[in-house]
Design a protein around this motif. Structure first.
Motif, PDB file in Angstrom:
ATOM      1  N   PRO A  23       0.808  -1.239   0.000  1.00  0.00           N
ATOM      2  CA  PRO A  23       0.000   0.000   0.000  1.00  0.00           C
ATOM      3  C   PRO A  23       0.834   1.278   0.000  1.00  0.00           C
ATOM      4  N   THR A  24       1.913   1.283   0.765  1.00  0.00           N
ATOM      5  CA  THR A  24       2.731   2.502   0.812  1.00  0.00           C
ATOM      6  C   THR A  24       3.367   2.796  -0.548  1.00  0.00           C
ATOM      7  N   ARG A  32       2.074   1.875  -3.439  1.00  0.00           N
ATOM      8  CA  ARG A  32       1.020   2.343  -4.349  1.00  0.00           C
ATOM      9  C   ARG A  32       0.758   3.829  -4.136  1.00  0.00           C
ATOM     10  N   GLU A  33       0.747   4.240  -2.877  1.00  0.00           N
ATOM     11  CA  GLU A  33       0.525   5.653  -2.584  1.00  0.00           C
ATOM     12  C   GLU A  33       1.651   6.514  -3.154  1.00  0.00           C
ATOM     13  N   ARG A  34       2.866   6.036  -2.975  1.00  0.00           N
ATOM     14  CA  ARG A  34       4.003   6.789  -3.497  1.00  0.00           C
ATOM     15  C   ARG A  34       3.967   6.837  -5.021  1.00  0.00           C
ATOM     16  N   LYS A  59       1.314   6.871  -6.813  1.00  0.00           N
ATOM     17  CA  LYS A  59       0.290   7.859  -7.177  1.00  0.00           C
ATOM     18  C   LYS A  59       0.842   9.282  -7.072  1.00  0.00           C
ATOM     19  N   GLU A  60       1.682   9.505  -6.068  1.00  0.00           N
ATOM     20  CA  GLU A  60       2.225  10.836  -5.876  1.00  0.00           C
ATOM     21  C   GLU A  60       3.257  11.185  -6.948  1.00  0.00           C
ATOM     22  N   ASP A 119      -9.472   2.805  -5.239  1.00  0.00           N
ATOM     23  CA  ASP A 119      -9.096   2.655  -3.830  1.00  0.00           C
ATOM     24  C   ASP A 119      -8.016   3.651  -3.431  1.00  0.00           C
ATOM     25  N   LEU A 120      -7.268   4.111  -4.429  1.00  0.00           N
ATOM     26  CA  LEU A 120      -6.241   5.122  -4.163  1.00  0.00           C
ATOM     27  C   LEU A 120      -6.837   6.528  -4.102  1.00  0.00           C
TER      28      LEU A 120
END
Length: 688
Positions: free
Chosen positions: A635-636, A638-640, A642-643, A680-681
């Motif tokens: 998850p971390t 995926r978040e990164r 996205k950023e 989900d993101l």
């Protein structure tokens, strides 16, 4: 002659015999001198050859052999032993003694040509041979003299020693029609003389026209076979084998249906039907027939423009060449082109050439016979129309047996590795051609063990340092077919010595077809072998391999892109592989753009794209790769992602895929799952 029955025991003891001195011929072997007369029993003559060969080997072993040719100690020692024997016999007044001397001298050429050549060049020996040709009219002596000259004409050092009288005698022997066997033997001698490098001037000085040699001698030899002169079969076949190197002769023989049928009938399709003369040396006759078939079926190897220019210059500088030499060369070149060779091969197959190859090996099994049968099957398998007929005639089994025996004879290096001889490459290439265009069951039968046995030779064909680029390509294609037969087959391919390293090297090859084939095999192995899957998904080395697959997913060649992206679609089911791809994306910012172009080739391009419209297979692979990457990342990460990456364009592209592929479940499901990950993101689907 009774002692010759003990030849087997004698030949074993010879090398270590204390009487085996390089200075004299052992008394217990003096019977050998008279053992080669053609009227003697063929079986006893064969044993005499074995004893003579063992004696020569023993002398050479005791003296050492530091140089090639007439100057090495072994040749000098044997010449000192045999020169007095040969000279004494051929200088005798009695016909029986002369016949013994000629037949022994001929046998020595067959057993130890360097020694025989050294003796042949002696002035006294040549003078005695010339006297024999003048003084003896006996058919037996004339034939044996011609047979000796035929052996000598096969060696350059002897050809340069021939006198004009000897050449003229040979020409007269060919022209006479009373003694057909003599005519056949003399024809072989003249054929060798005319084919000898650097002897055109000598041949011309003897009044022998090369053109007349090509036409007249071929007709003589064909006539001997068609007229069933079985006592001269071997000589006729040997002469035709020499002549068949010429394209014009190849064309003539291949178009003569009566001749082809007769030639092929000499080797029976089964043991029960045979035209082989009962007293003929069957091995030599079969080998000669196979040589003719080989020359009629062989393709000219590809040549560069520079090599072609060199060949042209050689033709122009030959003695007796004229200004028409260039046009003559073009005619010969035309006869050697692929369409002409293909037609000759079809004539061979039509007249039953495939049916005698397995029988030839059964009747005269040896390394030489197996090698030439493998070459013939390779030549004929070039034409795809023949491959089914090769399978029907048992050609695949024949090739597998040839390969098996070659592998069993491989030497073991000091390092413990098997040193496979280069001769295995051609039969293995022929088997690979069959395995490329037919299913493994058709080629190897229903037993999976036969499929597994083929993996090692194909891997050798791929990794052998002497294999050509074409052989490597066909090896890869065959291995790709075998690896698709299931997990067990793929696993065995992956474990072949040196194969994976070689394949990874060839994936970077500039040649499009080689690179494509290597990538397709990798895709199969990734999907079928746990070893290869782990090799491409686990650890830092896997990261570099994944980088190569990503790069290959962006090349212009569509089949290569399909294979590379197919491998990525399988590998991205592994979280470890996805982690490596994530790191590559952060380092180079190229992974996601390339995966996106699988779905839309125009993605991110400001210029008109040269690629074709999206391929359904590419779209499927693209959405699976993106879905797996999003699902399997932590998850971390995926978040990164996205950023750091604009995922909006990917979202819009996936929405478009959903709309364009409403009836393709294999595309819709991974696309929907990828969209869910993006939602989900926190990304939202734009309203329409």
């Amino acid at each position: 002659m009774a002692i010759i029955d003990e030849a087997d025991a004698t030949s074993t003891a010879l090398p270590s015999s204390p009487n085996n001195s390089p200075n004299s011929f052992p008394d217990e072997l003096s019977y050998l001198i008279a053992s080669f007369v053609p009227t003697h029993d063929p079986g006893k003559r064969s044993k005499a050859f074995l004893v003579l060969a063992s004696y020569c080997q023993g002398v050479r072993a005791s003296t050492g052999q530091t140089q090639d040719g007439a100057q090495d100690p072994g040749t000098q020692a044997l010449s000192r032993i045999f020169l007095p024997i040969v000279q004494a016999r051929i200088a005798e007044a009695q016909e029986a003694d002369v016949l013994v001397g000629l037949s022994f001298f001929t046998a020595l050429f067959q057993v130890d040509w360097s020694t025989a050549s050294d003796i042949f060049q002696r002035e006294a020996v040549l003078a005695s041979i010339t006297d024999i040709l003048d003084l003896y009219s006996s058919d037996l002596v004339s034939r044996e003299a011609a047979r000796l000259l035929s052996q000598a004409c096969g060696h350059k050092v002897c050809r340069s020693s021939l006198t004009a009288e000897i050449n003229q005698w040979l020409e007269l022997a060919v022209r006479q029609k009373r003694d057909v066997p003599l005519r056949a033997i003399a024809a072989v001698a003249i054929t060798k003389l005319s084919r000898g490098s650097g002897t055109d001037t000598l041949v011309a000085s003897a009044g022998i026209s090369k053109q007349s040699v090509d036409e007249d001698l071929v007709e003589i030899m064909k006539g001997i076979l068609l007229e069933e002169r079985k006592d001269s079969f071997l000589d006729a076949v040997e002469g035709l084998a020499y002549m068949s190197v010429e394209p014009s002769v190849q064309e003539d023989l291949s178009k003569d249906t009566s001749f082809l049928k007769k030639l092929l009938s000499i080797i029976p399709a089964s043991r029960r039907t045979s035209s082989l003369p009962s007293d003929a040396p069957n091995h030599s006759l079969i080998y000669g027939i196979l040589n003719i078939i080989h020359y009629l079926s062989v393709y000219r190897p590809p040549i560069s423009p520079d090599q072609e220019q060199v060949m042209k210059l050689r033709r122009m500088t030959k003695p007796g060449s004229t200004t028409s030499g260039d046009s003559d060369g073009k005619i010969l070149d035309a006869l050697e082109d692929d369409p002409h060779v293909r037609e000759r091969g079809r004539n061979l197959v039509k007249n039953g050439a495939l049916n005698v190859l397995a029988t030839a090996i059964r009747l005269a099994d040896s390394d030489g016979i197996r090698l030439i049968v493998g070459r013939i099957l390779l030549n004929l398998s070039v034409d795809k129309e023949h491959r089914g007929k090769i399978l029907q005639s048992g050609g695949a089994r024949t090739l597998a047996e040839i390969i098996r025996k070659s592998l069993s004879a491989a030497k073991i290096s000091p390092g413990g590795q098997s040193e496979v001889d280069v001769s295995i490459l051609e039969p293995t290439q022929a088997l690979a051609k069959l395995a490329i265009t037919s299913s493994p069951t058709q080629v190897f039968g229903p037993d999976p063990g036969a499929v597994y046995d083929a993996i090692r030779p194909f891997a050798i064909l791929l990794t052998h340092p002497e294999s050509s680029l074409l052989q490597r390509f066909e090896a890869i294609m065959a291995l790709t077919n075998l690896s698709s037969q299931g997990v067990e087959a793929a696993g065995r391919v992956a474990q072949a010595d040196g194969l994976l390293i070689k394949i990874e090297f060839l994936m970077l090859e500039d040649h499009v077809l080689i690179r494509r084939a290597a990538t397709e095999l990798t895709c199969n192995l990734v999907a079928g072998s746990d070893i290869v899957f782990k090799r491409y998904s686990d650890g830092n080395p896997a990261k570099s391999r994944l980088h190569i697959l990503v790069a290959l997913s962006d090349v212009e060649d569509l089949p290569t892109r399909l294979a590379a992206s197919g491998a990525l679609a399988s590998l991205t089911s592994s979280p470890d592989a996805c982690q490596s791809l994530y790191e590559l994306e952060r380092d180079h910012h190229r992974v996601l753009p390339i995966l996106t172009t699988l779905i839309d080739p125009l993605f991110g391009s400001d210029e008109p794209h040269t690629r074709a419209s999206p391929d359904p297979g590419m779209i499927h692979r693209g959405v699976v790769c993106i879905r797996n990457l999003l699902v399997n990342l932590e998850p971390t990460h995926r978040e990164r992602l996205k950023e750091e990456t604009d995922l909006t364009s990917i979202l819009n592209l996936l929405i478009a895929v959903m709309g364009d592929n409403t009836e393709k479940a294999e595309i819709l499901q991974p696309t929907a799952e990828a969209l869910k990950c993006l939602m989900d993101l926190g990304m939202s689907i734009p309203s329409t």
